[in-house]
Design a protein around this motif. Structure first.
Motif, PDB file in Angstrom:
ATOM      1  N   ILE A 163      -5.625  -1.093  -8.065  1.00  0.00           N
ATOM      2  CA  ILE A 163      -5.543  -2.385  -8.099  1.00  0.00           C
ATOM      3  C   ILE A 163      -7.996  -2.193  -7.782  1.00  0.00           C
ATOM      4  O   ILE A 163      -8.053  -1.072  -7.640  1.00  0.00           O
ATOM      5  CB  ILE A 163      -5.838  -3.104  -6.957  1.00  0.00           C
TER       6      ILE A 163
ATOM      7  N   ALA B 170      -5.392  -7.956   2.017  1.00  0.00           N
ATOM      8  CA  ALA B 170      -5.741  -8.322   1.298  1.00  0.00           C
ATOM      9  C   ALA B 170      -7.157  -8.317   0.637  1.00  0.00           C
ATOM     10  O   ALA B 170      -7.326  -7.688  -0.005  1.00  0.00           O
ATOM     11  CB  ALA B 170      -4.286  -8.315   0.047  1.00  0.00           C
TER      12      ALA B 170
ATOM     13  N   ASN C  27      -1.453   0.675  -4.512  1.00  0.00           N
ATOM     14  CA  ASN C  27      -2.813   0.327  -3.776  1.00  0.00           C
ATOM     15  C   ASN C  27      -4.073   0.752  -3.379  1.00  0.00           C
ATOM     16  O   ASN C  27      -4.909  -0.153  -2.930  1.00  0.00           O
ATOM     17  CB  ASN C  27      -2.319   0.328  -2.546  1.00  0.00           C
ATOM     18  N   GLU C  28      -4.462   2.289  -3.294  1.00  0.00           N
ATOM     19  CA  GLU C  28      -5.372   2.473  -3.238  1.00  0.00           C
ATOM     20  C   GLU C  28      -6.047   3.247  -4.803  1.00  0.00           C
ATOM     21  O   GLU C  28      -7.216   3.962  -4.492  1.00  0.00           O
ATOM     22  CB  GLU C  28      -5.372   4.382  -2.519  1.00  0.00           C
TER      23      GLU C  28
ATOM     24  N   THR D   7      -3.091  -3.534   3.668  1.00  0.00           N
ATOM     25  CA  THR D   7      -2.952  -2.255   4.645  1.00  0.00           C
ATOM     26  C   THR D   7      -1.990  -2.923   5.224  1.00  0.00           C
ATOM     27  O   THR D   7      -0.926  -3.464   5.369  1.00  0.00           O
ATOM     28  CB  THR D   7      -4.014  -2.900   5.275  1.00  0.00           C
TER      29      THR D   7
ATOM     30  N   ASP E 142       4.342  -0.201   2.701  1.00  0.00           N
ATOM     31  CA  ASP E 142       4.768   1.160   1.616  1.00  0.00           C
ATOM     32  C   ASP E 142       5.997   1.428   1.207  1.00  0.00           C
ATOM     33  O   ASP E 142       5.814   2.580   0.559  1.00  0.00           O
ATOM     34  CB  ASP E 142       4.049   1.522   1.619  1.00  0.00           C
TER      35      ASP E 142
ATOM     36  N   GLN F 251      -9.990  -5.977   0.087  1.00  0.00           N
ATOM     37  CA  GLN F 251      -9.402  -5.786  -1.406  1.00  0.00           C
ATOM     38  C   GLN F 251      -8.298  -4.145  -1.788  1.00  0.00           C
ATOM     39  O   GLN F 251      -8.404  -3.846  -3.284  1.00  0.00           O
ATOM     40  CB  GLN F 251     -10.463  -5.533  -2.618  1.00  0.00           C
ATOM     41  N   LYS F 252      -7.477  -4.082  -1.182  1.00  0.00           N
ATOM     42  CA  LYS F 252      -6.300  -3.572  -1.250  1.00  0.00           C
ATOM     43  C   LYS F 252      -5.180  -4.195   0.928  1.00  0.00           C
ATOM     44  O   LYS F 252      -5.572  -4.382   1.101  1.00  0.00           O
ATOM     45  CB  LYS F 252      -6.277  -1.862  -0.797  1.00  0.00           C
TER      46      LYS F 252
END
Length: 193
Positions: free
Chosen positions: A151, A33, A147-148, A40, A47, A37-38
């Motif tokens: 953030i 993360a 998340n997409e 996966t 998710d 920066q998110k």
């Protein structure tokens, strides 16, 4: 317990653009993360379930045992868009209402619960009455957006949590307190608790 029996507060680090929330993960998810920066799916992050975010640093210290609990050994500070945080506050259901069918499905994407606020020693606050801190569950229907789009930054704050624990173990409460983030009471624009 009814809402009248306790005081709801939101304490957070925030700017005009972002509000900081915290989550604790294992090292594989956390490292991935921070790098991306998110979150996966390749890291093992899911998710496909509700993810819980908390704006109170003392509450994440409690939840993760200062970052020493299994699979919660890394604490991430996640700055999300302030407009997204406001959306959460305006479009949630309370945890005790999740089973009620009269609630519109659009409001079932985010759930909020109010848990006893914690102090730096991860005990319930004493001498302040029953103060509750917000915990936010972002459900599967909103995970991708969280998340997409929401953030803005992910930072590892585990070393701070570990240092706080070390100072507490040495008996230096003042030094431990000096390491806490500067959280202020957050007042939502359109919602009153």
């Amino acid at each position: 317990m009814t809402d009248n029996n306790y005081k709801k507060i939101i304490r957070a680090v925030f700017t005009d653009d972002t509000v900081r929330v915290y989550q604790a993960f294992n090292s594989k998810i956390a490292d991935d993360a921070i790098l991306n920066q998110k979150f996966t799916l390749e890291s093992g992050w899911s998710d496909n379930r509700t993810t819980w975010i908390k704006p109170s640093f003392c509450w994440i210290l409690y939840r993760s045992g200062y970052g020493f609990k299994h699979n919660q050994e890394r604490i991430l500070a996640i700055d999300i868009k302030r407009e997204a945080f406001e959306y959460i506050l305006e479009n949630h259901i309370d945890a005790h209402e999740t089973g009620k069918s009269a609630i519109p499905s659009s409001k079932k994407k985010i759930v909020v619960q109010w848990d006893p606020e914690r102090n730096i020693s991860i005990s319930k606050l004493d001498g302040c009455g029953d103060i509750r801190s917000i915990q936010i569950g972002v459900k599967k229907a909103k995970i991708k957006e969280y998340n997409e789009q929401w953030i803005q930054a992910i930072t590892d704050v585990t070393p701070i949590a570990h240092q706080i624990k070390k100072e507490l173990d040495k008996g230096d409460l003042e030094k431990a307190k000096s390491l806490l983030p500067d959280e202020l009471v957050y007042t939502p624009k359109n919602v009153r608790f």
